[in-house]
Design an enzyme around this catalytic site. Structure first.
Site, PDB file in Angstrom:
ATOM      1  N   ASP A 325     -35.695  89.476-105.921  1.00 52.32           N
ATOM      2  CA  ASP A 325     -35.339  90.724-105.440  1.00 52.32           C
ATOM      3  C   ASP A 325     -36.117  91.097-104.129  1.00 52.32           C
ATOM      4  O   ASP A 325     -35.815  91.858-103.236  1.00 52.32           O
ATOM      5  CB  ASP A 325     -35.039  91.620-106.505  1.00 52.32           C
ATOM      6  N   TYR A 409     -28.219  96.245-110.309  1.00 54.84           N
ATOM      7  CA  TYR A 409     -29.356  96.888-110.808  1.00 54.84           C
ATOM      8  C   TYR A 409     -29.875  98.049-109.812  1.00 54.84           C
ATOM      9  O   TYR A 409     -30.089  97.666-108.645  1.00 54.84           O
ATOM     10  CB  TYR A 409     -30.526  95.867-111.109  1.00 54.84           C
TER      11      TYR A 409
END
Length: 679
Positions: A325, A409
């Site tokens: 990420d 998320y």
């Protein structure tokens, strides 16, 4: 004082645009797609020379400063050669307008993705004739529309070559409520279009299996009415059945005299005995520099370096489902613009960040970091039982926080500095678990059914915190300390209650592991300076939670591209611009390159040297039904606390003032205790 920016300050909009203009002039007539422009931090040696003068109050308008360099990441589109698009990286002196360094990155590495690129992938999928034909093999319920969500491709298979791919996850969205925030994740579809990003076309459509335990790992078993067994799962307040709770009364953080911190010189933060500089970049988010307590050096730099999220569903193409990420996308493109009174409470200072548009122009991202104080319970307390007097102080913290949203998320990252000279790094995971369609009545060992038709796959979130220590100076040593039992001995341990604390100096760069049953901890010490009370070297202890490491098999592509996730702690010798645990290029990587494993393999001497310590910790997330539709936060913390750094409790002088705003539940004001003045 010179108006030249501080060496540890972000590029200004003007500086960023200078870098863009230089690059454009160096590629006349070419089509340039910019990915990122941000500060290349100066060499540490040069910064330390400047900081020594600054801390001695000797900086003048004529003081020499390190070069102001921008690192510019961009594509040259339609060029000659085997690759129609080439990825370039340049270092630009924004003061003189000169290019200092230029690299054409080979096709074995892929540039970070951008939101602009995701947008093109989305349009490509929606306009694909092949994909439209594939959709005819299912029937969406009346009132539903298609939602396409681009994702990184993950670790490519050997047959993929060096092609730049993206995948797109597909869902249905119920439009009948008229609310654009209706939760489409409750309706997953078993189609994953794969986009060739160079040609910008859908090259194939993967169709993962929707079966469960004892079913084949490949092959379609779903019905044409693929979403009929799925159910809605809303989270926005106006769509929650029955609405939100009605018995919650306001809880307000009040600071009647304002904040105790100050911010000056753009990014210099001072709070009680703490002092540091704060920057933001699109790869790491918030970064703390030159962290000092009561005039003493503690850390040179502190940042979250990397994270990987591998999924455990063995069915193709989910073996590739693994996000980095930070490295894949550069989290700056996904950072939240924080909202007053929601993401942070109290008297708040916001900091903006600088991002880059595809044309290279600088874009100001508002309120990407919040700075505020918070109460975290009791700091220390003691009651003299003879007199009845209790003295208690509250644990106040200064919080530097930023939040990123990566598709489904959310991650909340916070650096918390306390009054006892400790620093806590906190990672909170929330948001919506990634789900795939599962046939009605089925379950699967690689996930949990959290809603009818929605299987949440097991996965891990593994983070790496980069700690660049400066414990009373730059030459430090990492020491492993364990508490171990001692055998009974009639002379030395007659009753068997003795245990010993043994220390091991880590002499060469390495990956290390925790051992909670021997209370293994790691301390960064300055062996040239001794505590006058204990006689031990001054130091700070780094307490990493002993969480599970990467579970993927050692020879798997998931493991090979995240070698940093194989150990809890790493120590390496400092090297300029060596910042990323998973390597500089993680997107579609097959193996971690120039990451922690390579840095440790140098076998550098790290005893009494300028070292970097990397703390690895994670969450093995086997989803619960309670994680749906939005999971309550899971919290992980790394603690960096003084160990023989001071001659006593550094928070002993914190006032024990009573909170005059506290009241009894029946409305009466609380009364002072009979004995003493402690709050």
């Amino acid at each position: 004082m010179s108006t030249v920016p501080h060496p540890l300050s972000d590029l200004s909009i003007e500086e960023s645009n200078v870098a863009r203009d230089v690059v454009l002039k160096l590629h006349p007539g070419a089509v340039i797609d910019f990915r990122a422009i941000y500060l290349l931090e100066p060499k540490k040696e040069e910064v330390l020379e400047f900081l020594a003068l600054e801390h001695a109050a000797k900086v003048t308008a004529g003081t020499a400063r390190p070069l102001r360099l921008a690192q510019v990441k961009y594509d040259v589109v339609g060029g000659s050669g085997p690759e129609p698009t080439q990825y370039h990286e340049s270092f630009i002196n924004v003061t003189t307008g000169e290019r200092i360094k230029h690299t054409v990155v080979g096709p074995e590495h892929h540039a970070n993705l951008t939101i602009f690129e995701f947008g093109k992938v989305l349009e490509c999928v929606k306009s694909s004739t092949a994909f439209r034909e594939k959709l005819k093999s299912i029937e969406l319920p009346e009132g539903f529309e298609l939602v396409v969500e681009p994702w990184p491709y993950g670790g490519p298979d050997e047959a993929d070559g060096q092609t730049r791919f993206f995948q797109a996850l597909c869902f249905g969205r119920d439009t009948r409520s008229g609310n654009p925030d209706a939760n489409f994740y409750a309706y997953p579809l078993p189609f994953i279009p794969i986009v060739d990003a160079r040609k910008m076309e859908v090259c194939r459509i993967d169709e993962p299996a929707t079966g469960g335990k004892d079913d084949a790992l490949t092959g379609a078993t779903h019905k044409m009415q693929i979403l009929d067994h799925c159910r809605s799962a809303e989270y926005v307040p106006e769509l929650i059945p029955g609405g939100t709770r009605k018995d919650v009364k306001p809880l307000t953080v009040v600071q009647p005299e304002g904040a105790s911190f100050t911010v000056s010189d753009v990014n210099l933060v001072e709070w009680q005995k703490w002092q540091f500089r704060l920057t933001f970049n699109p790869r790491e988010g918030a970064v703390l520099h030159d962290i000092r307590y009561d005039g003493r050096d503690v850390l040179y730099r502190l940042s979250i370096s990397d994270m990987t999220v591998p999924y455990a569903d063995p069915r193709a193409p989910f073996h590739r489902k693994q996000a980095f990420d930070f490295g894949d996308g550069g989290l700056g493109h996904c950072v939240n613009n924080l909202t007053l009174g929601c993401d942070c409470l109290g008297v708040i200072k916001y900091f903006d960040g600088l991002l880059t548009n595809p044309d290279g122009s600088a874009q100001l991202a508002k309120n990407v970091i919040c700075l505020h104080e918070q109460d975290n319970g009791i700091n220390w307390k003691h009651t003299n039982w003879r007199t009845g007097r209790a003295v208690v102080t509250r644990r106040r913290e200064l919080v530097v926080q930023f939040i990123i949203t990566l598709a489904n998320y959310e991650y909340i990252f916070a650096f918390k500095l306390d009054q006892a000279a400790g620093i806590t790094f906190e990672a909170r995971a929330t948001g919506i678990v990634s789900v795939v369609n599962i046939d009605p009545g089925k379950t699967a060992p690689w996930g949990n059914v959290v809603n009818p038709g929605a299987l949440a796959q097991n996965h891990q979130h593994i983070f790496c915190l980069r700690v660049d220590p400066a414990i009373d100076g730059r030459n430090n040593t990492l020491v492993q300390e364990e508490s171990v039992p001692v055998a009974m001995d009639q002379t030395t341990n007659p009753n068997g209650n003795l245990y010993k604390v043994q220390s091991t100096v880590i002499k060469t760069s390495a990956g290390l592991d925790l051992a909670p049953f021997s209370n293994r901890v790691f301390k960064v010490q300055n062996t040239s300076k001794r505590n006058p009370v204990s006689g031990k070297p001054v130091g700070y202890k780094i307490t990493t939670p002993p969480t599970q490491l990467l579970l993927a098999a050692p020879n798997s592509i998931q493991s090979n591209r995240a070698l940093f996730a194989r150990h809890h702690m790493w120590v390496t010798k400092y090297k300029d611009d060596e910042l990323y645990a998973g390597g500089r290029y993680t997107l579609q990587s097959r193996r971690e390159v120039d990451g922690l494993a390579d840095a440790a393999a140098r076998q550098d001497n790290v005893e009494n040297e300028d070292i970097v310590v990397w703390s690895v910790f994670g969450l093995t997330h086997n989803p619960r039904v309670e994680d749906w539709p939005v999971m309550p936060v899971e919290v992980l913390q790394v603690h960096i606390t003084p160990s023989d750094f001071f001659t006593g409790n550094p928070a002993i002088d914190v006032p024990s003032n009573m909170d005059v705003g506290s009241k009894l539940a029946n409305g009466e004001c609380c009364k002072l205790p009979v004995h003493g003045s402690g709050g």
